[in-house]
Every structure is written in C-alpha cells, then in structure tokens.
Design a protein around this motif. Structure first.
Motif, PDB file in Angstrom:
ATOM      1  N   PHE A 150       3.464  15.102   1.736  1.00  0.00           N
ATOM      2  CA  PHE A 150       2.787  14.066   0.978  1.00  0.00           C
ATOM      3  C   PHE A 150       1.549  13.601   1.732  1.00  0.00           C
ATOM      4  CE2 PHE A 150       5.503  13.225  -2.547  1.00  0.00           C
ATOM      5  CZ  PHE A 150       6.783  13.548  -2.122  1.00  0.00           C
ATOM      6  N   GLN A 198      -2.641  11.872  16.107  1.00  0.00           N
ATOM      7  CA  GLN A 198      -1.333  12.456  15.861  1.00  0.00           C
ATOM      8  C   GLN A 198      -0.324  11.388  15.470  1.00  0.00           C
ATOM      9  OE1 GLN A 198      -0.273  14.509  19.449  1.00  0.00           O
ATOM     10  NE2 GLN A 198      -1.753  16.148  19.133  1.00  0.00           N
ATOM     11  N   GLY A 199       0.618  11.815  14.623  1.00  0.00           N
ATOM     12  CA  GLY A 199       1.735  10.975  14.282  1.00  0.00           C
ATOM     13  C   GLY A 199       2.976  11.390  15.041  1.00  0.00           C
ATOM     14  N   GLY A 222      17.618  13.736   4.371  1.00  0.00           N
ATOM     15  CA  GLY A 222      18.303  12.959   5.389  1.00  0.00           C
ATOM     16  C   GLY A 222      17.413  12.416   6.495  1.00  0.00           C
ATOM     17  N   MET A 223      16.105  12.678   6.402  1.00  0.00           N
ATOM     18  CA  MET A 223      15.206  12.238   7.477  1.00  0.00           C
ATOM     19  C   MET A 223      14.078  11.355   6.978  1.00  0.00           C
ATOM     20  SD  MET A 223      15.090  15.544   9.949  1.00  0.00           S
ATOM     21  CE  MET A 223      14.809  14.503  11.361  1.00  0.00           C
ATOM     22  N   GLY A 224      14.043  11.068   5.721  1.00  0.00           N
ATOM     23  CA  GLY A 224      12.975  10.224   5.213  1.00  0.00           C
ATOM     24  C   GLY A 224      11.622  10.886   5.344  1.00  0.00           C
ATOM     25  N   LEU A 225      10.598  10.073   5.485  1.00  0.00           N
ATOM     26  CA  LEU A 225       9.229  10.576   5.662  1.00  0.00           C
ATOM     27  C   LEU A 225       8.831  10.425   7.115  1.00  0.00           C
ATOM     28  CD1 LEU A 225       9.326   9.706   2.545  1.00  0.00           C
ATOM     29  CD2 LEU A 225       6.842   9.735   2.724  1.00  0.00           C
ATOM     30  N   GLY A 235       5.491  11.293  -6.265  1.00  0.00           N
ATOM     31  CA  GLY A 235       5.274  10.704  -4.949  1.00  0.00           C
ATOM     32  C   GLY A 235       5.817   9.288  -4.902  1.00  0.00           C
ATOM     33  N   LEU A 249       5.532  10.920   9.829  1.00  0.00           N
ATOM     34  CA  LEU A 249       4.079  11.015   9.894  1.00  0.00           C
ATOM     35  C   LEU A 249       3.660  12.217  10.741  1.00  0.00           C
ATOM     36  CD1 LEU A 249       1.350   9.639   9.221  1.00  0.00           C
ATOM     37  CD2 LEU A 249       1.623   8.348  11.347  1.00  0.00           C
ATOM     38  N   PHE A 296       0.247   7.362  -2.630  1.00  0.00           N
ATOM     39  CA  PHE A 296       0.710   8.717  -2.366  1.00  0.00           C
ATOM     40  C   PHE A 296       0.248   9.704  -3.432  1.00  0.00           C
ATOM     41  CE2 PHE A 296       3.708   8.590   1.156  1.00  0.00           C
ATOM     42  CZ  PHE A 296       3.914   7.228   1.310  1.00  0.00           C
ATOM     43  N   GLY A 297       0.028  10.937  -3.003  1.00  0.00           N
ATOM     44  CA  GLY A 297      -0.104  12.044  -3.928  1.00  0.00           C
ATOM     45  C   GLY A 297       1.261  12.458  -4.439  1.00  0.00           C
ATOM     46  N   GLU A 298       1.267  13.454  -5.326  1.00  0.00           N
ATOM     47  CA  GLU A 298       2.513  13.874  -5.956  1.00  0.00           C
ATOM     48  C   GLU A 298       3.326  14.830  -5.096  1.00  0.00           C
ATOM     49  OE1 GLU A 298       1.324  13.342 -10.651  1.00  0.00           O
ATOM     50  OE2 GLU A 298       1.499  15.358  -9.812  1.00  0.00           O
ATOM     51  N   GLN A 348       8.563  15.282   4.160  1.00  0.00           N
ATOM     52  CA  GLN A 348       9.811  14.695   3.710  1.00  0.00           C
ATOM     53  C   GLN A 348      10.902  15.744   3.764  1.00  0.00           C
ATOM     54  OE1 GLN A 348      10.047  13.455  -0.454  1.00  0.00           O
ATOM     55  NE2 GLN A 348      11.507  11.849   0.066  1.00  0.00           N
ATOM     56  N   TYR A 401       9.384   1.116  -1.064  1.00  0.00           N
ATOM     57  CA  TYR A 401       8.752   2.100  -1.930  1.00  0.00           C
ATOM     58  C   TYR A 401       9.837   2.760  -2.786  1.00  0.00           C
ATOM     59  CZ  TYR A 401       4.218   1.950   0.394  1.00  0.00           C
ATOM     60  OH  TYR A 401       2.998   1.550   0.866  1.00  0.00           O
ATOM     61  N   LEU A 428       0.157   1.917   0.825  1.00  0.00           N
ATOM     62  CA  LEU A 428      -0.089   3.349   0.845  1.00  0.00           C
ATOM     63  C   LEU A 428      -0.042   3.881  -0.579  1.00  0.00           C
ATOM     64  CD1 LEU A 428       2.008   4.774   3.814  1.00  0.00           C
ATOM     65  CD2 LEU A 428      -0.476   4.761   3.602  1.00  0.00           C
ATOM     66  N   PHE A 443      12.942   3.625  -0.548  1.00  0.00           N
ATOM     67  CA  PHE A 443      12.631   3.716   0.880  1.00  0.00           C
ATOM     68  C   PHE A 443      12.175   2.359   1.400  1.00  0.00           C
ATOM     69  CE2 PHE A 443      12.682   8.270   1.641  1.00  0.00           C
ATOM     70  CZ  PHE A 443      12.491   8.801   0.382  1.00  0.00           C
ATOM     71  N   GLY A 489      12.482   4.447   6.347  1.00  0.00           N
ATOM     72  CA  GLY A 489      13.904   4.746   6.410  1.00  0.00           C
ATOM     73  C   GLY A 489      14.185   6.086   5.759  1.00  0.00           C
ATOM     74  N   THR A 490      15.432   6.486   5.775  1.00  0.00           N
ATOM     75  CA  THR A 490      15.808   7.815   5.275  1.00  0.00           C
ATOM     76  C   THR A 490      15.917   7.867   3.760  1.00  0.00           C
ATOM     77  OG1 THR A 490      18.128   7.259   5.640  1.00  0.00           O
ATOM     78  CG2 THR A 490      17.007   8.499   7.385  1.00  0.00           C
ATOM     79  N   TYR A 532       2.437  13.161   5.541  1.00  0.00           N
ATOM     80  CA  TYR A 532       3.849  13.013   5.860  1.00  0.00           C
ATOM     81  C   TYR A 532       4.577  14.272   5.415  1.00  0.00           C
ATOM     82  CZ  TYR A 532       3.195   7.978   6.468  1.00  0.00           C
ATOM     83  OH  TYR A 532       2.797   6.746   6.900  1.00  0.00           O
ATOM     84  N   TYR A 548      -2.857  11.330  11.045  1.00  0.00           N
ATOM     85  CA  TYR A 548      -3.535  10.343  10.234  1.00  0.00           C
ATOM     86  C   TYR A 548      -4.998  10.223  10.668  1.00  0.00           C
ATOM     87  CZ  TYR A 548      -2.872   7.047  14.147  1.00  0.00           C
ATOM     88  OH  TYR A 548      -2.884   6.434  15.380  1.00  0.00           O
TER      89      TYR A 548
END
Lengths: 112, 110
Positions: free
Chosen positions: A90, A57-58, A40-43, B43, A45, A103-105, A37, B36, A101, B89, B101-102, A35, A48
């Motif tokens: 991420f 593709q995401g 204002g747009m979140g995560l 993360g 993809l 996540f890594g750091e 980040q 999350y 999920l 999130f 979400g954002t 992902y 994968y």
C-alpha cells in the motif's frame, strides 16, 4: 478525484526479477509512504518521504529502493525479488505531521 | 519502541449487537491515535482519530476515547450493521511514522 493511485494491482514475478510499483497522488501532499501488509502482522512501513528529494527507511526497508523526484510520485523498486516479498503493498500520503493517511487500493505481489 | 496491540480476531456479531475492539499502545510522549477500516479489496481509510488525552473521536456511530492513564484507545459501537463487516486497525502517529496494530476482522451476520 483520484487521490492515491497505485499500479499495477496484481503482479506475479519469478525469484530474481525486478519491478517497480508505481504510486501517484494528486493532493499535493508532502508526505508519502509505502507499507506492506502480511497476515497476522498488520501494516509495516517500508520507506517514506517527507518531500521531493528526501527519503528515509521505515521498519522493513531491506530489498526495496525508493526515490522521490516530484511531489506527486513515489515509486517502490524491487531489485531482485524474493518469495519473502510476496505481500500486499500500500502507498499512502498525508498532508503532514499528525495528518490523516490516504491510502491507495493496494498492489498484490506474488513472487514464485 | 512505539507499538500498538489490538485484540485478536476474528470477531463475529449479530446485527444490532454492541461492539468493542480493544487497543493499547506503547509510546513516549503524546502520539495521535487513529482507527482505520479496510473493506474487502480496498485500501485503508480513516474511521476516527484523537490527538490528545481525553479526546473522543467519533464517526459513523463508532467512538474511541484517548485514555493516557491506561494507554488505551478502544473502539466501540452501540449497534453494528452488516455493512460494518471489515478489518479494523488501531494506529499511532509519531510524526513521520505510523505504527499499526495487526488488525481485527469483524463479521456482522443478519
């Protein structure tokens, strides 16, 4: 207990340079993903994989390549970096459908 | 297509205040829903989840109920602490793809 490990944590590139973000997990998860980040747009993809040898593709795959030769590793390649790829990346893994999920750091990439 | 909409932040609350962060989703069928949390410099980590309609997920005093009739999954906590300061999130899972979400930034002041 390492979980999901990403390297490097920080990277600065010049436009046109290439690099690989590394991701490794030690939980024997079949599913892995990347992902980005952005404020204002979140995560969103990028790519994968549901198992070794299988990638897809995401939402935002352009400019990125992936491969999955082993269950543990899922590297993300930028072939010719652009300023629009400045972001925090991420890697995440999951044991399967509807699974949590992990996540890594994160890896902070700046393209000048 | 599938999507998640959550309330804009940032949100600033005093310690022990009540927290609600709104989340609505658009999806066909019955996706799993998640919250999350991302602490500074880290993360994301799972806070809670619900896999079917009317399920209530809960963890660390946070709760959210999967409401199919209103396509919502609002996050609530009765009494926030300074340590709850983070970005939250909302997300839905469609098998191979998560939609996030954002994010809503929460700051709790003593």
């Amino acid at each position: 207990n390492a979980g999901v490990t990403q390297t490097p944590k920080f990277q600065v590139l010049k436009t046109g340079q290439s690099m690989t973000l590394q991701c490794a997990q030690d939980m024997n998860h079949e599913y892995m993903s990347w992902y980005r980040q952005d404020p204002g747009m979140g995560l969103r993809l990028i790519h994968y994989s549901v198992g070794a040898g299988i990638t897809d593709q995401g939402e935002v795959p352009n400019g990125y390549n992936v491969s999955r030769s082993t269950t543990e590793d899922f590297p993300l390649r930028l072939l010719s970096a652009a300023p629009s790829q400045t972001s925090v990346y991420f890697c995440a893994s999951s044991p399967g459908f509807a699974g949590e999920l992990f996540f890594g750091e994160g890896s902070r990439l700046t393209v000048l | 297509g599938d999507s998640v909409t959550q309330m804009e932040g940032p949100v600033t609350l005093s310690e022990e205040a009540f927290l609600t962060i709104n989340c609505t989703y658009t999806a066909t069928g019955y996706p799993s829903l998640f919250w999350y949390v991302q602490y500074p410099g880290e993360g994301l980590q799972l806070l809670l989840k619900a896999t079917k309609a009317d399920d209530k997920g809960s963890n660390k005093g946070f709760e959210a109920t999967y409401r199919k009739e209103t396509t919502s999954f609002h996050l609530e906590k009765g009494s926030v602490q300074v340590s709850d300061s983070a970005v939250y999130f909302c997300a839905l899972d469609r098998g191979n793809q998560f939609y996030f979400g954002t994010g809503t930034s929460l700051t709790v002041i003593p």
